[in-house]
Scaffold this motif. Structure first.
Motif, short mmCIF file in Angstrom:
data_model
loop_
_atom_site.label_atom_id
_atom_site.label_comp_id
_atom_site.label_asym_id
_atom_site.label_seq_id
_atom_site.Cartn_x
_atom_site.Cartn_y
_atom_site.Cartn_z
N HIS A 91 79.83 -22.77 74.50
CA HIS A 91 79.38 -23.22 73.19
C HIS A 91 78.05 -22.61 72.85
O HIS A 91 77.14 -22.57 73.66
CB HIS A 91 79.22 -24.75 73.18
CG HIS A 91 80.45 -25.45 73.62
ND1 HIS A 91 81.48 -25.72 72.77
CD2 HIS A 91 80.80 -25.94 74.84
CE1 HIS A 91 82.43 -26.36 73.43
NE2 HIS A 91 82.05 -26.51 74.70
N GLN A 92 77.96 -22.13 71.65
CA GLN A 92 76.71 -21.52 71.19
C GLN A 92 76.42 -22.07 69.81
O GLN A 92 77.28 -22.06 68.92
CB GLN A 92 76.93 -20.02 71.09
CG GLN A 92 75.71 -19.19 71.37
CD GLN A 92 76.04 -17.72 71.21
OE1 GLN A 92 77.18 -17.30 71.46
NE2 GLN A 92 75.09 -16.97 70.73
N LEU A 93 75.21 -22.59 69.62
CA LEU A 93 74.87 -23.10 68.30
C LEU A 93 73.52 -22.55 67.89
O LEU A 93 72.56 -22.59 68.65
CB LEU A 93 74.81 -24.64 68.35
CG LEU A 93 74.42 -25.33 67.05
CD1 LEU A 93 75.49 -25.14 65.99
CD2 LEU A 93 74.20 -26.83 67.28
N SER A 94 73.47 -22.02 66.73
CA SER A 94 72.15 -21.63 66.22
C SER A 94 72.05 -22.14 64.79
O SER A 94 73.01 -22.15 64.04
CB SER A 94 71.95 -20.13 66.30
OG SER A 94 72.89 -19.48 65.50
N ALA A 95 70.85 -22.61 64.48
CA ALA A 95 70.67 -23.18 63.14
C ALA A 95 69.24 -22.99 62.72
O ALA A 95 68.36 -22.80 63.55
CB ALA A 95 71.02 -24.67 63.15
N ASN A 152 63.80 -23.57 63.89
CA ASN A 152 64.87 -22.71 64.41
C ASN A 152 65.46 -23.34 65.65
O ASN A 152 64.73 -23.82 66.51
CB ASN A 152 64.31 -21.33 64.79
CG ASN A 152 63.79 -20.60 63.59
OD1 ASN A 152 64.38 -20.64 62.53
ND2 ASN A 152 62.67 -19.92 63.76
N TYR A 153 66.73 -23.32 65.73
CA TYR A 153 67.41 -23.89 66.89
C TYR A 153 68.41 -22.90 67.43
O TYR A 153 69.18 -22.29 66.66
CB TYR A 153 68.09 -25.19 66.48
CG TYR A 153 68.81 -25.86 67.61
CD1 TYR A 153 70.17 -25.61 67.85
CD2 TYR A 153 68.14 -26.71 68.48
CE1 TYR A 153 70.82 -26.21 68.90
CE2 TYR A 153 68.78 -27.32 69.53
CZ TYR A 153 70.13 -27.06 69.74
OH TYR A 153 70.78 -27.65 70.77
N SER A 154 68.42 -22.72 68.74
CA SER A 154 69.40 -21.81 69.32
C SER A 154 69.70 -22.29 70.74
O SER A 154 68.78 -22.39 71.54
CB SER A 154 68.84 -20.39 69.34
OG SER A 154 69.69 -19.55 70.04
N ASN A 155 70.93 -22.60 71.00
CA ASN A 155 71.26 -23.15 72.31
C ASN A 155 72.66 -22.75 72.75
O ASN A 155 73.54 -22.49 71.94
CB ASN A 155 71.15 -24.68 72.26
CG ASN A 155 70.81 -25.23 73.62
OD1 ASN A 155 70.77 -24.51 74.61
ND2 ASN A 155 70.58 -26.53 73.69
N THR A 156 72.84 -22.70 74.06
CA THR A 156 74.17 -22.40 74.62
C THR A 156 74.49 -23.47 75.67
O THR A 156 73.63 -23.87 76.44
CB THR A 156 74.16 -21.04 75.35
OG1 THR A 156 73.20 -20.21 74.72
CG2 THR A 156 75.51 -20.38 75.33
N ASP A 169 83.18 -19.79 72.71
CA ASP A 169 83.73 -18.78 73.61
C ASP A 169 83.72 -17.38 72.98
O ASP A 169 84.58 -16.57 73.27
CB ASP A 169 85.18 -19.16 73.99
CG ASP A 169 85.66 -18.33 75.19
OD1 ASP A 169 86.89 -18.14 75.34
OD2 ASP A 169 84.80 -17.87 75.98
N ASP A 170 82.77 -17.12 72.13
CA ASP A 170 82.72 -15.83 71.45
C ASP A 170 84.01 -15.51 70.71
O ASP A 170 84.25 -14.35 70.36
CB ASP A 170 82.45 -14.70 72.46
CG ASP A 170 80.95 -14.62 72.79
OD1 ASP A 170 80.63 -14.11 73.87
OD2 ASP A 170 80.15 -15.07 71.96
N ARG A 171 84.81 -16.51 70.50
CA ARG A 171 86.09 -16.27 69.85
C ARG A 171 86.17 -16.87 68.45
O ARG A 171 86.66 -16.26 67.53
CB ARG A 171 87.23 -16.89 70.68
CG ARG A 171 87.94 -15.91 71.58
CD ARG A 171 89.13 -16.54 72.21
NE ARG A 171 88.79 -17.53 73.22
CZ ARG A 171 89.62 -18.52 73.57
NH1 ARG A 171 90.77 -18.68 72.96
NH2 ARG A 171 89.27 -19.37 74.53
#
Lengths: 843, 470
Positions: free
Chosen positions: A341-345, A332-336, A420-422
């Motif tokens: 930028h937000q990435l989760s995988a 699991n990967y989750s980073n900001t 950007d939550d967009r």
């Protein structure tokens, strides 16, 4: 894998649930059968035409009490007055009264559960226990289940966490011999006649003669045989079918934080289970008595009775063992970054293996009170059956063994990136493979994937609307697939032993189908989510477009192949639709109201039919076959054009080759598909639900209304072959054409005896005179709940108490058809209403 | 902990399980994709579907429509009106359009047997037998050819017109499915091709099969001879019929002396030695007994036929039970139960040879065969047979004797329909009559009703297929 509840707080959180659900008896009067009086008239008519002459002269076919009485009257054994009196008493008899009183009762389900959870330092724990105790609507049936669960997570180090959960479920299902309304004879399946009397006034069981004539039973074996009467009410307890099942699961997982963003989870689960199914036909059961008597070989010269099937009961015992191993590894990967930028995988791999072994055995001469069984049986000789002049049978050994292994493997990954939550971009991919049988290796699995994007418009700097604070546009595209264990590219055969030789034999189950491939569905989705100011209204609107190819289904084929149907890739289809969901809420005031509306529209079209279609269109008339017509949905109602009844004799009139015709054989077997009338789809086109919740202080009331529109179904009607068989009939018989002029107010054809052409019935049955709209609006459920918590009552010893009342299957508010038929229960008993009461206490 | 070492452990775990074997595990122990010679032999040993033999009651194999249309039995008015299903009422009255779209088992069962045979033939072609397996391979192939030929022959007796050598090229046969491809389009060949396929398959099987079979459900060279004799007789080729009938009799087996049976038993052939002596190939007629017109429980033996058995003829009591008042029912099926035997037995082969002798002018040999057979059918008193041997003065008389005895010996064996078609084709002029509810129905010689229509569902999938004239 199920992610389950975990404890969080310091003090243990305890929750206790208890509920009781009552469900009313099914409504037997929803079945449109002939009344007792009507049935008696039909039988008198058939008797006068000589229909029962053969039955009364032989002993091999059973006869109803009316027929027996008429026979006795004809031969002078019963007088006019006795006959009239008996008929009057039968006319007032309705088997459904006895069934309702003795064979059905209100179902009651009790459910109790307790959950305890909490956290201490580095341990979180969760424990739950539950008890289910149910009694279904049929007398003699019960179900009991105990389930226990314990789940603990241990924080071993700052980065490493381990979890263990143990699960145990034990269930006990019991059934007697109660088929309720569907009770039939054992040998030939004759149903209960409408005036059957099952229980007398003092509560004693009465016999019905559905397999043998009374005169045969009374004299069978010169009085030395076992009682051969069939008393359905006693039979409920004469058989015990019991299934005991125990399953336990051990689940361990290990979770390690490699870095702040990346963590790895390893999971292993073992499931083990034992099942034990016993079917005990007691010595007193009709099943055992019938078999013992039938196999008895009497020697009237010596007076010795031989019992190839020994006296005693019959027991079928089957034991099964289940074991399954399941493992999963996942990253699991989750980073900001930079707060924008937000990435989760995540990516993972799963393997599962399930093995199920069952062994079945049958024991004769079973007498549990003495602990005895009989084992010296002759399974190889053909023995003459006592009840038939010509039938011989072998004793059934009832032994079997089967082992089933399911292997399953899949790898999967998905990722989502948000800016950007967009702007949100997401994708997923997976590949499932299984040990499908008879399938080429490159067809055992297929990659499935989807990709999507979303744009939260309301977060755009240019967006300034306070009335619509949330607006999001999203779209996705994906490929999904499916293959069934029923499908096989190669020929499959199942082994056994030949009937008359000791050799191994193989029975072919499926013909080879080299072109077999996975079903695939490509779906495109476009959606809009929005919320109005103050949450007054929120919702989403979605459009979808699905292309399914290579749909798998059972399809009729040329009988010259040796098979009537084949499971193969049958069709390609396109479906378009829209879903709208709206929720509204008024927040001000002490009376709160919340409503949710779901509306869906779906239009299906077959784009390609892959198998050869039969020109004998009657093959496709039952709505269970996919219609081989492109441009129409998968399942449809097609029917023969109806031209009314012949005013001279009440014959049904149809069309053949464009002209009115009464050539029923030609109409039924030779009408081409484009001359059939297309009524509409079987599945609804418009459907949805409406849920309202009204709350005042601690009380809230909600009701749910659903609707389905745009689809069709076939109503049932009289079948003259059934009437002539003389045991049951459809109520429409009373609405049949009888005199010239009747055709202006009825569509039910006249009754002609003898019936020389079964296609007259077939034509009427599939004509459009019987097709109805299936649309309906129903009040699905109503629930009332009351919440008492510390906020409203300071002195409450517990944290909160919730009481609720729930009612379901309440009413059909509107039906599109004009025959007052509920399409969910088309000529079958309708389900009874359900009521639940319950309480949840949180400590 | 090192990320890399953990990841390597993970990858190692993932790759170490043998993925192919894992996904190739058979899901159920009783299922298999047939691939070995033993597997194919097991398909052929499926006696319920290949021979139609049953445990108690079952579907059968040989079409019953023929026997239903023939004159060995009659039904009472009461039974016809009140109990007989509509489809069978149509068969009984030789109705022009008997079907109402239902599944016709007389078609489906033999074609399922054809499918199984084709399955085996295609599968064997992909297997090269080792030297030790050659016999097994040959036996399996020969058996598959035999079963297929038998099924096609039986189909041709009801769904194709009677064989006529001059017109065989212009008459329609039955669809010959020779492969298992479900998308293959088939057509109706002519009658000559149909019979050529049947005899061709049998002649090839003759060199592959063992001489005799311990279990009569399995084909053997004797069975091939017997079936060829029957097929050539049907085709009117009495020369070849003689050759094979003769070879069959010489190859073994013996007639069962009916004196060893208990005539009063419900089924005299149950627990008798009939399978080991007279039966050459075991096969049963279609029909759970209750569902066919010739159901032995309800079909009454034709009274003229019944009266033709003399007092000392054991067949009168071994084959029939009942009374003059109520009528007589058939209980003499070689199956020893209600399901009717419709396979090959030595008595039929003797009768074929006797007929061929008679037609060839060899009166003495013909009568000799007849006497050999009938000696085993006549009552013995104190060990001495009461049978008085027949004599015949010439070809015509011998032939008449053979045909009369043939009718009496082979009733309810799915053979009478073929005989009627053949004999009427030679000018015998036999008209069948039935009376129900005062109305008389007749089947004239050469009537198109001697050929049943192709079932509706089959025509539906093959719209171009020519239908039989009615």
């Amino acid at each position: 894998m199920i992610t389950t509840r975990q404890g969080k707080s310091e003090k243990p959180a305890i929750e206790v649930n208890s509920s009781l659900t009552l469900k009313g008896k099914p409504d037997l009067y929803n079945v449109q059968s002939l009344s007792s009086a009507e049935m008696i008239e039909v039988e008198k008519f058939l008797f006068s035409k000589g229909k029962y002459d053969y039955t009364l002269s032989s002993l091999e076919i059973p006869a109803t009490p009316v027929v027996e009485l008429l026979g006795r009257q004809r031969s002078g054994q019963a007088g006019q007055e006795e006959v009239q009196q008996q008929f009057e008493s039968w006319k007032n008899q309705d088997v459904r009264r006895d069934l309702n009183r003795y064979f059905y009762h209100t179902a009651a389900n009790q459910q109790y559960s307790i959950h305890v959870s909490g956290a201490q330092n580095r341990i979180t724990y969760y424990f739950s226990g539950g008890l289910d105790q149910n009694q279904t609507n049929l007398t003699g049936e019960s179900f009991r289940r105990v389930s226990l669960r314990s789940q603990n997570t241990f924080k071993l180090t700052g980065k490493l966490q381990a979890g263990v959960s143990l699960n145990y479920v034990s269930s006990d299902t019991k059934e007697g011999n109660n088929k309720g309304y569907a009770t039939t004879g054992i040998e030939q399946g004759y149903p209960l006649y409408p005036y059957a009397d099952l229980v007398d006034d003092s509560g004693k069981a009465l016999p019905v003669y559905l397999d043998y004539r009374k005169v045969f039973i009374d004299s069978a074996g010169r009085g030395r045989f076992l009682d051969w009467t069939y008393k359905p009410y006693d039979e409920i307890n004469n058989e015990v079918h019991r299934n005991l099942n125990r399953q336990y699961t051990i689940n361990t997982n290990l979770s390690y934080s490699l870095t702040k963003a990346l963590s790895m989870v390893l999971n292993y689960q073992y499931l083990g289970g034992q099942g034990n199914q016993t079917d005990h036909y007691k010595e007193s059961s009709f099943y055992a008595r019938n078999m013992i008597n039938n196999f008895t070989q009497p020697n009237w010269t010596t007076g010795v009775l031989q019992y190839p099937v020994p006296l005693g009961g019959i027991l079928d015992a089957s034991n099964s063992a289940l074991s399954s191993h399941q493992g999963r590894a996942q990253l699991n990967y989750s980073n900001t970054w930079k707060a924008i930028h937000q990435l989760s995988a995540l990516a993972g791999y799963e393997v599962r293996s399930v093995k199920n072994t069952t062994m079945k055995n049958r024991y004769y001469g079973y007498q549990p009170e003495y602990g005895t069984l009989f084992s010296q049986l002759d399974y190889t000789t053909d023995l003459k059956q006592y009840s038939s002049d010509y039938l011989t049978r072998k004793i059934e050994p009832g032994q079997s063994f089967s082992e089933q292994t399911d292997h399953f493997m899949s790898w999967f990954a998905n990722a989502a990136y948000t800016y950007d939550d967009r702007y949100i971009f997401s994708g997923s991919i997976r590949r499932d493979e299984a040990n499908l049988f008879g399938v080429k290796s490159n067809q055992k699995g297929t990659p499935l994937w989807s990709a999507g994007a979303a744009w939260v418009i309301s977060r755009e700097p240019f967006y300034e609307s306070s009335a619509l604070p949330y607006l999001k546009l999203r779209m996705s595209y994906g490929l999904n697939g499916n293959i069934s264990r029923l499908a096989s590219a190669y020929t499959t055969a199942s082994f056994g032993t030949a009937y008359t030789t000791p050799f191994r034999r193989a029975v072919i189950q499926t013909p080879p189908n080299e072109n077999l491939r996975w079903e695939k569905v490509k779906t495109t989705n476009l959606g809009l989510d929005f919320t109005l100011k103050n949450n007054v209204l929120s919702g989403s609107f979605e459009l979808y477009n699905k292309h399914s190819s290579d749909l798998l289904a059972q399809t009729p084929v040329d009988p010259t192949l040796g098979f009537n149907t084949v499971y193969a890739n049958v069709a390609a289809m396109k479906a378009r639709g829209a879903d709208l969901q709206l929720s509204s809420r008024n927040t001000g005031g002490r009376l709160k109201w919340q409503g949710t509306l779901i509306m869906s529209y779906s239009k299906q079209k077959v784009t390609d039919y892959l198998m050869p279609a039969s020109a004998s269109t009657f093959t496709y008339l039952p709505a269970t076959a996919i219609s081989p017509v492109t441009g129409r949905p998968l399942y449809n109602i097609y029917s023969f054009r109806w031209a009314g009844l012949d005013p001279a004799n009440g014959d049904p009139v149809g069309y053949f080759n464009g002209a009115k015709s009464k050539d029923y054989t030609a109409i039924y077997t030779q009408t081409p598909l484009d001359s059939l009338e297309y009524n509409g789809p079987v599945q609804p086109v418009w459907y949805g639900a409406f849920r309202h919740t009204v709350s005042f202080k601690n009380l809230s009331l909600s009701l749910n209304i659903s609707y389905k529109l745009g689809n069709y179904f076939r109503a049932t009607s009289v079948n003259y072959q059934e009437i002539i068989a003389g045991w049951s009939g459809h109520h429409d018989y009373t609405r049949r054409w009888q005199n010239p002029g009747d055709e202006s107010h009825t569509n039910v054809p006249s009754f002609i005896y003898p019936l020389s052409n079964t296609n007259r019935d077939n034509f009427y049955r599939y004509s459009d005179a019987l097709v109805q709209k299936a649309g309906n609006i129903r009040l699905e459920d109503v629930s009332l709940s009351y919440l008492l918590d510390k906020k409203s009552l300071k002195k409450l010893p517990v944290s909160s108490i919730r009481l609720y009342l729930y009612a379901s299957e309440l009413a059909v508010l509107w039906k599109a058809n004009d025959l007052d038929i509920d399409p969910y229960y088309n000529n079958v008993p309708s389900a009874g209403r359900g009521f639940s009461f319950g309480a949840t206490v949180k400590f | 902990m090192k990320i890399t070492s953990l990841l390597t452990v993970l990858i190692f775990l993932v790759c170490s399980c043998n993925k192919q074997d894992f996904l190739d595990t058979v899901p159920s122990t009783s299922m298999v994709v047939p691939s070995s010679i033993a597997d194919f032999q097991a398909i052929l040993d499926n006696d319920a579907d290949m021979n139609g033999v049953v445990k108690s009651t079952g579907q059968g194999l040989v079409p019953e429509m023929g026997e239903a249309g023939a004159d060995n039995y009659y039904l009472t008015d009461t039974y016809f009106d009140t109990t007989l299903p509509q489809l069978f009422r149509n068969y009984y009255t030789w109705e022009k359009r008997p079907y109402a779209g239902e599944d016709i088992t007389d078609w489906n069962r033999p074609y399922f047997c054809v499918f199984n045979s084709n399955m085996v033939l295609e599968g064997l072609a992909k297997v090269t037998p080792s030297s030790g397996e050659t016999t097994a391979w040959n036996t399996a192939r020969g058996s598959a050819l035999f079963y297929r030929a038998h099924a096609f022959y039986q189909l041709a007796q009801v769904f194709a017109p009677p064989y006529n050598d001059q017109q065989a090229d212009g008459l329609w046969g039955v669809p010959l499915r020779l492969g298992v491809d479900i998308s293959e389009k088939i057509s109706r060949p002519n009658l000559r091709e149909t019979y050529q396929q049947i005899t061709g398959d049998l002649l090839e099987a003759r060199h592959l099969l063992p001489a005799a079979a311990e279990y009569k459900t399995r084909p053997s060279v004797r069975a091939v001879f017997g079936l060829l004799a029957r097929v050539y007789q049907t085709m009117g080729d009495y020369g070849k019929a003689f050759t094979y009938a003769d070879s069959c009799i010489r190859a073994g087996g013996e007639l069962l002396d009916y004196n060893t049976l208990i005539a009063s038993a419900s089924y005299p052939f149950l627990n008798s030695n009939i399978l080991n002596t007279e039966v050459i190939f075991n096969s049963h007629m279609i029909g759970q007994p209750a569902q066919i017109p010739v159901n032995p429980a309800n079909a009454k033996v034709d009274s003229v036929l019944y009266r033709s058995y003399t007092a000392n003829d054991l067949r009168k009591t071994v084959f029939f039970k009942g009374s003059d008042a109520a009528g007589y029912n058939f209980k003499g099926s070689y199956s020893g139960k209600a399901q009717l035997f419709a396979g090959l037995a030595l008595d039929e082969v003797y009768l074929i040879r006797a007929e061929c002798y008679a037609r060839a002018g060899n009166t003495a040999a013909s009568v000799n065969d007849l006497n050999t057979l009938l000696a085993t059918r006549w009552k013995k008193v104190n060990g001495v047979s009461t049978y008085v041997p027949y004599t015949a003065s010439g070809k015509e008389e011998a032939l008449q004797l053979v045909l009369v005895e043939r009718r009496k010996e082979l009733c309810f064996r799915a053979l009478r329909w073929t005989d009627l078609r053949r004999l009427n084709g030679e000018g015998d002029g036999i008209t069948l009559r039935r009376k129900i509810n005062g109305q008389e129905y007749r089947l004239l010689p050469g009537d198109p009703a001697y050929t049943y229509p192709i079932p509706d569902k089959v025509i539906g999938f093959n719209p171009g297929m020519p239908q039989n004239e009615r």
